[in-house]
Scaffold this active site. Structure first.
Site, mmCIF file in Angstrom:
data_model
loop_
_atom_site.group_PDB
_atom_site.id
_atom_site.type_symbol
_atom_site.label_atom_id
_atom_site.label_comp_id
_atom_site.label_asym_id
_atom_site.label_seq_id
_atom_site.Cartn_x
_atom_site.Cartn_y
_atom_site.Cartn_z
ATOM 1 N N ALA A 52 6.468 4.301 9.520
ATOM 2 C CA ALA A 52 5.173 4.352 10.207
ATOM 3 C C ALA A 52 4.025 4.167 9.222
ATOM 4 O O ALA A 52 4.086 4.606 8.070
ATOM 5 C CB ALA A 52 5.036 5.692 10.920
ATOM 6 N N VAL B 128 7.717 7.706 6.765
ATOM 7 C CA VAL B 128 6.349 7.384 6.358
ATOM 8 C C VAL B 128 6.412 6.277 5.314
ATOM 9 O O VAL B 128 6.902 6.493 4.201
ATOM 10 C CB VAL B 128 5.638 8.625 5.781
ATOM 11 C CG1 VAL B 128 4.241 8.274 5.300
ATOM 12 C CG2 VAL B 128 5.595 9.741 6.811
ATOM 13 N N CYS B 129 5.905 5.104 5.670
ATOM 14 C CA CYS B 129 6.060 3.935 4.793
ATOM 15 C C CYS B 129 5.548 4.200 3.389
ATOM 16 O O CYS B 129 6.199 3.886 2.399
ATOM 17 C CB CYS B 129 5.322 2.746 5.407
ATOM 18 S SG CYS B 129 5.331 1.262 4.389
ATOM 19 N N PHE B 130 4.327 4.793 3.291
ATOM 20 C CA PHE B 130 3.696 4.905 1.975
ATOM 21 C C PHE B 130 4.168 6.112 1.158
ATOM 22 O O PHE B 130 3.643 6.365 0.079
ATOM 23 C CB PHE B 130 2.170 4.925 2.125
ATOM 24 C CG PHE B 130 1.604 3.531 2.247
ATOM 25 C CD1 PHE B 130 1.417 2.742 1.129
ATOM 26 C CD2 PHE B 130 1.317 2.994 3.485
ATOM 27 C CE1 PHE B 130 0.936 1.457 1.226
ATOM 28 C CE2 PHE B 130 0.829 1.712 3.606
ATOM 29 C CZ PHE B 130 0.642 0.931 2.470
ATOM 30 N N LYS C 189 2.119 3.324 -5.217
ATOM 31 C CA LYS C 189 2.280 2.250 -4.245
ATOM 32 C C LYS C 189 0.933 1.755 -3.724
ATOM 33 O O LYS C 189 0.113 2.546 -3.250
ATOM 34 C CB LYS C 189 3.146 2.744 -3.083
ATOM 35 C CG LYS C 189 3.520 1.695 -2.054
ATOM 36 C CD LYS C 189 4.603 2.250 -1.136
ATOM 37 C CE LYS C 189 5.007 1.265 -0.056
ATOM 38 N NZ LYS C 189 6.165 1.750 0.712
#
Lengths: 254, 123
Positions: free
Chosen positions: A79, A137-139, A153
């Site tokens: 997400a 959580v993508c990040f 990132k």
């Protein structure tokens, strides 16, 4: 082969995902025969979830309270709250014929171009060589071929690959607005301080490229590795109802 | 060496023929390239498929990949074990990680190759 690019302005989440899906379909069905880069932003801010990601993790009460919509991407991954970022989509025909680019090879082509682009803006970007994802959580984690600055990132990415083409999504952080994602997940698995420590944004680095500059630079960088020249794209393929319906499928009623 | 009693496709699927039925999975090469599989979407049982038609998707942590019907026919069964354990495709691609069984209506449009030809393709 030319690389086409377009600054597609500011759109709703559903429009953004449906437009990218249509680009990918155009490549997959052969109407688009050159790579296309679409750069855009989101208004209002919206959460996107991966193609198969469950909505059970979402806190719909909080989303309704803040009038934040949720869209489903055609690509994979975790997400993302799209706020204070530049987003890009690269839809491209596969070039290796029967030995199609693997997902890793497709990522590598785009990541190399992205590193070159960010360096042209004065950002000391590096392409991560490995890593394991915390999927929700993508990040919160960095995988191979994702872009970091100082080990943190900067760009989240996700991919879809078909028989003839691939679509890669990338979110380049301009600020830390994405961290509000944690307010919309029941069990994010990471706290805000940790998430902030793992990410970096262009704003904090003193760099704020425009959409058009990013799109053109990324197209030029892709031509450097694949040949051809960067050409502005006029007009996008029309979205279909199923593409819009998929984008809107994690429905939030305000 | 891959199982030589199977046929293979350019899309990195394997096909085991048993009379008028085939069992379909993805190859060890594909499973390795994909990495850790976290979700598999397969067609409904009873659905008719044409050879080459997308029949589902496989999602890894960062990517979604299409899966294609290798032959024309009707989906007889899907591997429900993959709902809870999609990683079976990584660990046992030629065994418990099978995807679907298809009642074959036509092999006319099927583009299948032998194990040795597939080995040569993936190098």
């Amino acid at each position: 082969m030319p690389v086409l690019w377009i600054d597609d302005g500011v759109q709703t989440g559903a429009a953004n995902m449906a437009r990218d899906h249509a680009l990918w379909r155009g490549c997959e069905e052969g109407q688009l025969t050159a790579p296309v880069i679409r750069v855009y932003q989101w208004k209002p801010a919206a959460v996107s979830i991966g193609h198969h990601q469950s909505t059970e993790q979402l806190d719909f009460d909080a989303l309704r309270r803040d009038k934040v919509s949720v869209v489903r991407r055609p690509t994979g991954g975790g997400a993302v709250l799209h706020d204070e970022e530049l987003t890009f989509a690269v839809a491209a025909p596969l070039l290796r014929g029967e030995r199609r680019e693997t997902a890793k090879q497709a990522y590598a082509v785009v990541s190399d171009a992205l590193v070159a682009t960010l360096r042209s803006f004065g950002v000391d970007a590096k392409c991560r060589s490995d890593g394991r994802a915390q999927a929700q959580v993508c990040f919160s984690s960095t995988l191979g071929h994702e872009i970091t600055v100082g080990g943190r990132k900067l760009v989240g990415s996700a991919l879809r690959r078909g028989r003839r083409s691939f679509l890669i999504h990338g979110s380049i952080l301009l600020g830390d607005g994405h961290c509000r994602l944690l307010e919309y997940l029941k069990e994010p698995g990471v706290d805000a301080a940790t998430l902030r420590a793992r990410c970096v944004d262009l704003g904090s680095l003193g760099v704020q490229p425009g959409r058009r500059d990013l799109a053109a630079a990324l197209a030029n960088a892709l031509t450097a590795s694949r040949g051809g020249k960067a050409v502005p794209l006029v007009g996008l393929p029309a979205c279909t109802e199923p593409e819009l319906a998929l984008a809107k499928s994690p429905r939030v009623d305000f | 060496m891959r199982p030589d009693d199977l046929n293979y496709t350019k899309e990195h699927e394997w096909v085991r023929s048993e009379g008028q039925e085939v069992t379909v999975g993805i190859t060890d090469y594909a499973a390795e390239e994909l990495g850790d599989i976290v979700f598999i979407e397969l067609p409904e049982e009873g659905r008719s498929m044409s050879a080459g038609e997308p029949m589902g998707t496989i999602e890894t942590v960062k990517a979604v990949e299409e899966v294609y019907a290798p032959v024309t026919g009707t989906i007889l069964a899907v591997n429900h074990a993959l709902i809870d354990s999609p990683d079976l495709v990584n660990s046992e691609p030629y065994g418990e990680g099978w995807l679907v069984r298809i009642a074959v209506e036509s092999m006319e449009d099927a583009e299948l190759m032998s194990a040795s030809d597939y080995d040569a393709m993936v190098g």
